[in-house]
Design an enzyme around this catalytic site. Structure first.
Site, PDB file in Angstrom:
ATOM      1  CG  HIS A 102      -1.688   1.190   1.201  1.00 42.86           C
ATOM      2  ND1 HIS A 102      -2.746   1.432   0.349  1.00 42.86           N
ATOM      3  CD2 HIS A 102      -1.527   2.525   1.751  1.00 42.86           C
ATOM      4  CE1 HIS A 102      -3.298   2.521   0.781  1.00 42.86           C
ATOM      5  NE2 HIS A 102      -2.630   3.227   1.683  1.00 42.86           N
ATOM      6  CB  CYS A 103       3.717   2.310   2.051  1.00 39.11           C
ATOM      7  SG  CYS A 103       2.677   1.868   3.152  1.00 39.11           S
ATOM      8  CG  LEU A 104       7.640   1.943  -0.914  1.00 36.53           C
ATOM      9  CD1 LEU A 104       9.180   1.338  -1.133  1.00 36.53           C
ATOM     10  CD2 LEU A 104       7.861   3.042  -0.054  1.00 36.53           C
TER      11      LEU A 104
END
Ligand SMILES: NC(=O)c1ccc[n+]([C@@H]2O[C@H](COP(=O)([O-])OP(=O)(O)OC[C@H]3O[C@@H](n4cnc5c(N)ncnc54)[C@H](O)[C@@H]3O)[C@@H](O)[C@H]2O)c1
Length: 419
Positions: free
Chosen positions: A263-265
């Site tokens: 979900h983050c990078l």
């Protein structure tokens, strides 16, 4: 452990919200976990955890203690001392999408009382807490932030699957819209984690989280570009990176791979570049370049796969390709935005017969058109095996003697070709 048990509401019971809610219950607070996904709320109420790092046993013991319950209806959560918002902050058509934060704030506002504290944990652009959350809480409660209730921002740093740095042992940045808010937010988290790191404002805390993820994104893009160039130059990029990594200062080792996922990078740095473009009218060039490089990696993997098949006079159309690991990183079940899924899709579009082995991916998340195999021994029947996500439990020894493209530099076989 905590001196004053509080009434805590956690909105969003996903990878971030569930561990937080359980920790709060374990230290003695009375916690209501709210998730608008009724299926998730029902699973939790029945003691079934869908978050890899949270065992069913841990969930059940929180339920049995009476200090944790789950619901899909925030209106039943009752008044609270502290509410934490851990809802998704995705992209919609490549732009930040704050609708989940907005709807959580709108739903929570009628429960806000004098003395309440609301903390946002979702990753977001600088200004969201003060400019989006606060006005919605004020208009829905009829109260004034600062004067009547407190508001803060505390980014989550959870790293799924990491056993050394857990929710409790990872230092937690805390912030508030004013001194009292900071004090209340700090006190709440001091009871949950080993170390809190206060910063002076919510915008600084929001930016700190984006900096952390942008730093990784940019450095991964750097080594990915290096690996592509080094391959064409006939130089072993990984050996060079390992050698550079022996420098005890001024260098931090990042390794190339098939792209970034989770979900983050692939998402968070865009919250930074969007905010810079929106408020300053110019691009944040490092983010845009890193996006371009990292998003191009699955296509590069497929190009390398085609070249390897070609070396053996095999067309990619009709070739049997086995993918080892589909999630975005080893030893987690999270396949969101995984570059492995893109590699599988590109190979399929080129006519390859794609199969994959990944014990972590549930049937519901399994990619369409990809045959599921149970063991890496399937490599013996494939024209090419691509190692994308080497989970610790996957045995790589059956790959011996097979044609292998190793995108992670983990296969210690002479015949394996590295990215
Ligand atoms: N997963 C990670 O490793 C990680 C790490 C650090 C930060 N974050 C950030 O934390 C936030 C949450 O991420 P996540 O991975 O837990 O997401 P997730 O999708 O696992 O969980 C979010 C949950 O929120 C629920 N939800 C949506 N709107 C809601 C509402 N109005 N009220 C109550 N529940 C609602 C969804 O149904 C979902 O179950 C995101 O901003 C993410 O960027 C995630």
């Amino acid at each position: 452990m905590t001196s004053t048990p509080l009434r805590v509401v956690v909105l969003g019971q996903g990878y971030v919200g569930l561990p937080l809610a359980l920790r709060a219950a374990e230290v003695g607070h009375a916690v209501v976990g709210v998730d608008v996904d009724a299926r998730r709320a029902d699973d939790l109420a029945a003691g079934r955890s869908y978050v890899g790092d949270v065992s069913d046993e841990r969930l059940v013991s929180a339920l049995v203690s009476g200090r944790y319950r789950a619901t899909d209806d925030v209106r039943t959560a009752g008044p609270f001392d502290v509410a934490v918002v851990t809802v998704p902050t995705p992209l919609r058509e490549t732009l930040p999408d704050l609708r989940f934060v907005e709807s959580a704030a709108t739903a929570l506002a009628p429960l806000v009382r004098r003395g309440s504290t609301v903390v946002l944990e979702s990753t977001t652009s600088p200004g969201t807490t003060a400019e989006v959350l606060v006005p919605l809480l004020e208009s829905g409660s009829g109260l004034r932030a600062g004067a009547d209730f407190s508001v803060g921002y505390s980014p989550e740093r959870i790293d799924p699957g990491n056993v050394r740095w857990t929710f409790e042992t990872t230092p937690k940045i805390v912030s508030g819209i004013d001194a009292l808010s900071l004090e209340r937010v700090s006190r709440f988290y001091e009871g949950l984690v080993d170390t809190v790191v206060p910063v002076s404002g919510t915008r600084e805390a929001e930016l700190a989280k984006l900096l952390e993820n942008t730093f990784r994104h940019v450095n991964i893009a750097l080594v990915n570009e290096l690996a592509m160039a080094a391959h064409e130059l006939g130089v072993d990029a990984r050996e060079a990176i390992e050698a550079a990594g022996t420098k005890p200062f001024g260098f931090m080792k990042f390794l190339p791979g098939p792209g970034v996922g989770g979900h983050c990078l692939p998402v968070d740095p865009t919250y930074l570049s969007w905010e810079v473009r929106r408020k300053l009218g110019r691009p944040f060039r490092f983010v845009e370049l890193a996006n371009e490089v990292n998003e191009g990696m699955p296509a590069h993997v497929v190009e390398r796969a085609e070249a390897l098949l070609n070396d053996r006079s095999t067309a990619v159309r009709g070739a049997g390709v086995l993918i080892v690991g589909l999630t975005y990183k080893p030893d987690t079940s999270d396949a969101r935005e995984s570059p492995a899924l893109r590699v599988a899709e590109l190979l399929r579009l080129k006519g390859a017969r794609v199969s994959a082995v990944d014990p972590f991916v549930a049937a519901a998340d399994w990619p369409v058109g990809v045959e599921r195999v149970e063991s890496t021994t399937a490599a013996r029947d494939a024209d090419l095996t691509i190692v994308l996500t080497p989970h610790a439990q996957l045995d790589l020894t059956p790959l011996e003697g097979c044609q292998v493209l190793d995108t992670r530099g983990v296969v210690g076989l002479r015949e394996a070709v590295r990215l």
